[in-house]
Design a protein around this motif. Sequence first.
Motif, short mmCIF file in Angstrom:
data_model
loop_
_atom_site.label_atom_id
_atom_site.label_comp_id
_atom_site.label_asym_id
_atom_site.label_seq_id
_atom_site.Cartn_x
_atom_site.Cartn_y
_atom_site.Cartn_z
N VAL A 197 0.83 -1.21 0.00
CA VAL A 197 0.00 0.00 0.00
C VAL A 197 0.87 1.26 0.00
CG1 VAL A 197 -0.19 0.10 2.52
CG2 VAL A 197 -1.97 1.14 1.09
N VAL A 198 0.40 2.28 -0.72
CA VAL A 198 1.06 3.58 -0.75
C VAL A 198 0.00 4.65 -0.47
CG1 VAL A 198 2.47 5.20 -2.07
CG2 VAL A 198 2.67 2.75 -2.50
N SER A 199 0.38 5.66 0.31
CA SER A 199 -0.54 6.75 0.63
C SER A 199 0.08 8.09 0.27
CB SER A 199 -0.88 6.72 2.13
OG SER A 199 -1.61 7.86 2.50
N TRP A 200 -0.71 8.94 -0.40
CA TRP A 200 -0.30 10.31 -0.71
C TRP A 200 -1.25 11.26 -0.01
CZ3 TRP A 200 -0.66 6.37 -4.20
CH2 TRP A 200 0.49 6.04 -4.95
N SER A 201 -0.72 12.33 0.56
CA SER A 201 -1.58 13.34 1.18
C SER A 201 -1.14 14.72 0.70
CB SER A 201 -1.54 13.26 2.71
OG SER A 201 -0.21 13.31 3.19
N ASP A 202 -2.11 15.49 0.23
CA ASP A 202 -1.85 16.81 -0.35
C ASP A 202 -2.41 17.89 0.58
OD1 ASP A 202 -1.82 19.17 -1.76
OD2 ASP A 202 -2.64 18.33 -3.61
N GLY A 203 -1.48 18.50 1.34
CA GLY A 203 -1.86 19.62 2.19
C GLY A 203 -1.30 20.93 1.67
N GLY A 204 -0.44 20.84 0.65
CA GLY A 204 0.12 22.03 0.01
C GLY A 204 0.94 22.91 0.94
N GLY A 205 1.36 22.36 2.08
CA GLY A 205 2.09 23.18 3.05
C GLY A 205 1.19 24.08 3.87
N VAL A 206 -0.13 23.96 3.64
CA VAL A 206 -1.09 24.82 4.35
C VAL A 206 -1.60 24.13 5.61
CG1 VAL A 206 -3.26 26.11 4.14
CG2 VAL A 206 -1.76 25.84 2.14
N VAL A 207 -1.88 22.83 5.51
CA VAL A 207 -2.35 22.05 6.65
C VAL A 207 -1.45 20.82 6.81
CG1 VAL A 207 -4.74 22.81 6.44
CG2 VAL A 207 -3.98 20.79 5.17
N THR A 208 -1.57 20.14 7.94
CA THR A 208 -0.73 18.98 8.23
C THR A 208 -0.94 17.87 7.22
OG1 THR A 208 -0.78 19.47 10.60
CG2 THR A 208 -0.15 17.25 9.95
N ALA A 209 0.14 17.43 6.61
CA ALA A 209 0.10 16.33 5.66
C ALA A 209 1.50 15.76 5.53
CB ALA A 209 -0.41 16.80 4.29
N ALA A 210 1.59 14.50 5.14
CA ALA A 210 2.90 13.89 4.93
C ALA A 210 3.56 14.52 3.71
CB ALA A 210 2.75 12.38 4.75
N ARG A 211 4.81 14.92 3.85
CA ARG A 211 5.51 15.60 2.75
C ARG A 211 5.97 14.63 1.67
NH1 ARG A 211 7.22 20.87 4.15
NH2 ARG A 211 5.60 21.72 5.50
N ARG A 212 5.98 13.33 1.99
CA ARG A 212 6.37 12.31 1.02
C ARG A 212 5.36 11.17 1.05
NH1 ARG A 212 11.33 13.72 3.40
NH2 ARG A 212 12.90 14.52 1.94
N PRO A 213 5.28 10.39 -0.02
CA PRO A 213 4.39 9.22 0.00
C PRO A 213 4.78 8.28 1.13
CG PRO A 213 5.13 9.68 -2.24
CD PRO A 213 5.94 10.56 -1.34
N LEU A 214 3.79 7.65 1.75
CA LEU A 214 4.03 6.67 2.80
C LEU A 214 3.87 5.27 2.22
CD1 LEU A 214 1.91 8.33 5.63
CD2 LEU A 214 4.38 8.50 5.29
N HIS A 215 4.79 4.38 2.56
CA HIS A 215 4.79 3.03 2.00
C HIS A 215 4.64 2.00 3.12
CE1 HIS A 215 6.26 4.24 -2.06
NE2 HIS A 215 6.80 5.24 -1.37
N GLY A 216 3.81 1.00 2.86
CA GLY A 216 3.66 -0.10 3.80
C GLY A 216 2.52 0.10 4.78
N PRO A 217 1.85 -0.99 5.19
CA PRO A 217 0.69 -0.90 6.08
C PRO A 217 0.96 -0.19 7.40
CG PRO A 217 0.89 -3.10 5.15
CD PRO A 217 2.15 -2.37 4.78
#
Length: 287
Positions: A197-217
């Motif tokens: 599994v891979v997760s992407w989160s887009d906060g645009g630097g405005v709200v809390t989000a992972a700056r890189r894709p997350l890999h693994g459960p």
Amino acid sequence: MAIVTDHFEEYRRLLFGTAYRMLGSVADAEDIVQDAWLAWHRTDRAAVDNPKAYLVRTVTNLSLNRLKSAQVVREAYVGPWLPEPLLTSPDIAEEAELADTVSMAVLVVLETLTPTERAVFVLREVFGYSHAEIAEVVGKSEAAVRQSAHRAREHVQARRPRFTTEVAEQREIAEKFRAACAGGDLGEVLSLLAPDVVSWSDGGGVVTAARRPLHGPDHVARWFLGVLAKPEVRGVEMHPAEINGEPGLLLVYGGVNAGALTFESAGGRITALRLAINPEKLRGLQP
């Protein structure tokens, strides 16, 4: 004036759909449609033999120009860039081909095409335009358009999700993920995630989000539950919704739509998650 409005309104959905698929942005697509209306209003409509072709050509060219400037902005974007989510009607998910071309997964793939290839793909694969018609729209030879169409089709087919999941199963997976997150159940969240599994989160630097894709459960599950446990977002609710033509979850905070979560799955487990929470990119989630 009535002639202007009637012709334009007849094709408004087509024009928005073209611009949105090309740009991956609701706000930009709406701006393009407005600019096209102004161009249509200024032109000598009596000299236009085919209003539909004229308007599609106008929107395509405006979108191509916008794409060139958008590339510079996205290179400096903070964290992963995701297309702007769009609430769609519940029945669009039943129209598999239409839903697929507006899905987050495919829009992300379209981002990797050149602007011209993206225009050719959208006009050819989504709206069924002939190579000759597309050549007239983008101002290239029919032979060049055929080559672009072939490259774009191969590129998209090689990178789009390899597995298709029934709509009912997608809804079930989304609901299980929602319930597991709401209950803070790490074990249940882990059981829903595929090993790769891979997760992407887009906060645009405005709200809390992972700056890189997350890999693994483990990384994905702990990040999601950790964010939801923070005091400032503890009141966030997840509601089932049709987002970009597929079952997903709408994040609601204080009665306001504050984000969207879409999934890819295979074999009953989630293979990819895309979380869009940049408040500047949520125009398509508003009623």
